[in-house]
Design a protein around this motif. Structure first.
Motif, PDB file in Angstrom:
ATOM      1  N   GLY A 227     -45.607  23.786 -62.184  1.00 31.32           N
ATOM      2  CA  GLY A 227     -46.997  24.883 -62.423  1.00 31.32           C
ATOM      3  C   GLY A 227     -47.126  25.828 -62.902  1.00 31.32           C
ATOM      4  O   GLY A 227     -46.294  26.461 -63.279  1.00 31.32           O
ATOM      5  N   PHE A 228     -48.638  26.454 -62.969  1.00 33.99           N
ATOM      6  CA  PHE A 228     -48.517  27.398 -64.364  1.00 33.99           C
ATOM      7  C   PHE A 228     -48.450  28.663 -62.763  1.00 33.99           C
ATOM      8  O   PHE A 228     -48.789  28.797 -62.099  1.00 33.99           O
ATOM      9  N   PRO A 229     -48.926  29.174 -63.975  1.00 35.08           N
ATOM     10  CA  PRO A 229     -48.817  30.699 -63.306  1.00 35.08           C
ATOM     11  C   PRO A 229     -50.080  31.217 -62.581  1.00 35.08           C
ATOM     12  O   PRO A 229     -50.714  31.269 -63.359  1.00 35.08           O
ATOM     13  N   SER A 230     -49.233  31.968 -61.577  1.00 32.29           N
ATOM     14  CA  SER A 230     -50.425  32.369 -61.257  1.00 32.29           C
ATOM     15  C   SER A 230     -51.391  33.752 -62.192  1.00 32.29           C
ATOM     16  O   SER A 230     -50.362  34.337 -62.489  1.00 32.29           O
ATOM     17  N   ASP A 231     -52.573  33.909 -61.476  1.00 34.98           N
ATOM     18  CA  ASP A 231     -53.155  35.392 -62.240  1.00 34.98           C
ATOM     19  C   ASP A 231     -52.605  35.810 -62.322  1.00 34.98           C
ATOM     20  O   ASP A 231     -53.132  37.256 -63.669  1.00 34.98           O
ATOM     21  N   ALA A 232     -51.888  36.784 -61.131  1.00 30.52           N
ATOM     22  CA  ALA A 232     -50.741  38.078 -61.907  1.00 30.52           C
ATOM     23  C   ALA A 232     -50.509  37.890 -62.706  1.00 30.52           C
ATOM     24  O   ALA A 232     -50.068  39.019 -63.154  1.00 30.52           O
ATOM     25  N   ASP A 233     -49.346  36.766 -62.829  1.00 25.26           N
ATOM     26  CA  ASP A 233     -48.412  36.493 -63.808  1.00 25.26           C
ATOM     27  C   ASP A 233     -48.693  36.213 -64.680  1.00 25.26           C
ATOM     28  O   ASP A 233     -48.485  36.815 -65.823  1.00 25.26           O
ATOM     29  N   ASP A 234     -50.201  35.800 -64.753  1.00 28.22           N
ATOM     30  CA  ASP A 234     -51.414  36.101 -66.404  1.00 28.22           C
ATOM     31  C   ASP A 234     -51.492  36.649 -66.755  1.00 28.22           C
ATOM     32  O   ASP A 234     -51.056  37.502 -67.929  1.00 28.22           O
ATOM     33  N   LEU A 235     -51.689  38.251 -66.146  1.00 26.45           N
ATOM     34  CA  LEU A 235     -51.715  39.241 -66.542  1.00 26.45           C
ATOM     35  C   LEU A 235     -50.270  40.851 -66.789  1.00 26.45           C
ATOM     36  O   LEU A 235     -50.655  40.582 -67.905  1.00 26.45           O
ATOM     37  N   TRP A 236     -49.485  39.618 -65.443  1.00 27.21           N
ATOM     38  CA  TRP A 236     -48.220  41.037 -65.959  1.00 27.21           C
ATOM     39  C   TRP A 236     -47.925  40.147 -67.809  1.00 27.21           C
ATOM     40  O   TRP A 236     -46.676  41.045 -68.259  1.00 27.21           O
ATOM     41  N   LEU A 243     -46.197  45.538 -74.580  1.00 31.85           N
ATOM     42  CA  LEU A 243     -44.908  46.610 -74.220  1.00 31.85           C
ATOM     43  C   LEU A 243     -43.694  46.864 -75.851  1.00 31.85           C
ATOM     44  O   LEU A 243     -43.607  46.082 -76.361  1.00 31.85           O
ATOM     45  N   PRO A 244     -43.411  47.802 -76.190  1.00 28.60           N
ATOM     46  CA  PRO A 244     -42.063  47.545 -77.205  1.00 28.60           C
ATOM     47  C   PRO A 244     -40.932  47.432 -76.399  1.00 28.60           C
ATOM     48  O   PRO A 244     -40.936  47.170 -75.350  1.00 28.60           O
ATOM     49  N   TRP A 245     -39.741  46.466 -77.346  1.00 32.49           N
ATOM     50  CA  TRP A 245     -39.096  45.319 -76.476  1.00 32.49           C
ATOM     51  C   TRP A 245     -38.182  46.754 -75.459  1.00 32.49           C
ATOM     52  O   TRP A 245     -37.453  46.195 -74.639  1.00 32.49           O
ATOM     53  N   GLU A 246     -38.270  48.404 -75.717  1.00 33.00           N
ATOM     54  CA  GLU A 246     -37.284  49.003 -75.296  1.00 33.00           C
ATOM     55  C   GLU A 246     -37.577  49.473 -73.553  1.00 33.00           C
ATOM     56  O   GLU A 246     -36.977  50.013 -72.709  1.00 33.00           O
ATOM     57  N   GLU A 247     -39.404  49.384 -74.020  1.00 32.23           N
ATOM     58  CA  GLU A 247     -40.215  49.457 -73.140  1.00 32.23           C
ATOM     59  C   GLU A 247     -40.068  47.987 -71.906  1.00 32.23           C
ATOM     60  O   GLU A 247     -40.844  48.359 -70.521  1.00 32.23           O
ATOM     61  N   ARG A 248     -39.613  47.483 -72.395  1.00 31.73           N
ATOM     62  CA  ARG A 248     -39.727  45.621 -71.312  1.00 31.73           C
ATOM     63  C   ARG A 248     -39.171  45.596 -70.442  1.00 31.73           C
ATOM     64  O   ARG A 248     -39.090  44.878 -69.312  1.00 31.73           O
ATOM     65  N   ALA A 249     -38.008  46.029 -70.109  1.00 35.91           N
ATOM     66  CA  ALA A 249     -37.166  46.200 -69.104  1.00 35.91           C
ATOM     67  C   ALA A 249     -37.096  46.203 -67.590  1.00 35.91           C
ATOM     68  O   ALA A 249     -37.597  46.309 -66.827  1.00 35.91           O
ATOM     69  N   LYS A 250     -38.289  48.264 -68.316  1.00 36.89           N
ATOM     70  CA  LYS A 250     -39.190  48.087 -66.885  1.00 36.89           C
ATOM     71  C   LYS A 250     -40.047  47.117 -66.143  1.00 36.89           C
ATOM     72  O   LYS A 250     -40.036  47.147 -64.953  1.00 36.89           O
ATOM     73  N   VAL A 251     -40.580  46.208 -66.414  1.00 38.98           N
ATOM     74  CA  VAL A 251     -41.376  45.330 -66.100  1.00 38.98           C
ATOM     75  C   VAL A 251     -40.981  44.199 -65.620  1.00 38.98           C
ATOM     76  O   VAL A 251     -41.881  43.431 -65.162  1.00 38.98           O
ATOM     77  N   LEU A 252     -39.535  44.347 -65.427  1.00 37.82           N
ATOM     78  CA  LEU A 252     -38.823  42.279 -65.655  1.00 37.82           C
ATOM     79  C   LEU A 252     -39.104  42.167 -64.398  1.00 37.82           C
ATOM     80  O   LEU A 252     -39.433  41.147 -63.465  1.00 37.82           O
TER      81      LEU A 252
END
Length: 337
Positions: A227-236, A243-252
């Protein structure tokens, strides 16, 4: 979405409009399907043959020639660039013609639609009109199933979600030249198939019942076709990559689909491991160890090391330096296996 495959277009030209372009003949009248051979035969001058841009130029120039000298082929190719278009051609009156070039030899088949897989609509069945349709009604289901194949059978399976060398018989001038039996007989056979709703239903049901049931994927990478990603996952994903690498863990945790969350975790662990939790990093380490030391559908550390050492035997210069560094790195990892 649409897709036009120039190879299918050229096959139609070779089979049904052989005088529209200069065909690149080889030994004993065989037809080459190499793009460069078609360009050479039609005096299309290019530089850097096989370069991606050169290929585009060749296809553009050939397309212009086909539009000028074999418009019915071009129109069929444009229509066949979509699933619905292919289906319309296969259902066309009085019947359709497939024209293939296989191993440089030309083959043509009169066909008509006779079923569609209810579980996978891209798979369609067409009746080869060189076979007597009256004989199909008397077959048992198992016997009829044996007549459904990819070639050489009374009923042929095709995929309408990709270009195929097919066009309506009415679009081919002097159609009788390409037929093995009289045109009137093929028209009558096509009529019988189209009016035989019972046969179409049986064929469709057999296509669905004979669908291969693949086992569920064992590894994350094998789930990409689920399955393809949802619109929400596309935006996420866009936010994650901005984001810079040090910030990406916050949005996992923002991903809805667990597949994308795990892939994102791997990326962060590889590029900025100190930003993830201990639990996530241990999970990533287990993943790395599994891929290095366990057997699976990937090159094992042992086989990769053996391959590297075999390549080192004849390597020289920069290639040898690279392989030596790789061999050293792999050897250090193998000590822990």
């Amino acid at each position: 979405a649409s897709r036009l495959d120039m190879l299918s277009t050229l096959q139609l030209v070779a089979n049904f409009f052989p005088e529209a372009l200069n065909l690149p003949f080889k030994d004993e009248g065989e037809v080459s399907m190499k793009l460069t051979d078609w360009s050479d035969a039609n005096s299309i001058e290019i530089e850097n043959a096989h370069d991606a841009l050169a290929d585009c130029v060749q296809m553009l120039e050939l397309a212009k020639l086909i539009q000028k000298t074999a418009m019915p082929v071009w129109q069929a190719s444009i229509k066949g660039a979509t699933k619905n278009g292919n289906l319309e051609i296969l259902q066309s009156e009085p019947f359709a013609m497939i024209g293939e070039v296989v191993r440089r030899k030309k083959f043509t088949y009169p066909v008509t639609f006779c079923g569609q897989n209810p579980k996978m609509n891209n798979e369609v069945a067409v009746a080869d009109l060189y076979f007597d349709p009256d004989l199909l009604d008397d077959l048992t289901d198992s016997e009829l199933l044996e007549q459904i194949g990819n070639s050489g059978t009374a009923i042929r399976k095709v995929r309408i979600n990709k270009s195929m060398p097919v066009m309506s018989a009415d679009s081919i001038p002097d159609i009788e030249k390409y037929l093995d039996i009289p045109h009137e007989q093929l028209v009558e056979r096509a009529r019988k198939i189209k009016e035989n709703i019972k046969l179409q239903t049986r064929v469709s049901e057999l296509l669905g019942a004979n669908q291969i049931n693949y086992p569920p994927p064992k590894y994350l990478e094998q789930t990409v076709y689920q399955g393809f990603p949802s619109d929400a996952d596309d935006l996420w994903m866009e936010r994650f990559h901005s984001l810079p690498w040090e910030e990406r863990a916050k949005v996992l945790d923002g991903f809805e689909d667990s597949r994308y969350k795990e892939l994102a975790e791997r990326l962060v662990c590889a590029h900025n491991p100190e930003s993830v939790s201990r639990e996530i990093f241990e999970k990533y380490q287990n993943f790395i160890n599994q891929r290095l030391y366990d057997k699976g559908p990937w090159p094992s550390l042992e086989k990769t090391l053996d391959k590297t050492r075999s390549m080192l035997i004849e390597a020289t210069g920069e290639k040898k330096d690279i392989l030596e560094k790789l061999e050293k790195s792999l050897s250090s990892k193998s000590e822990f296996s």
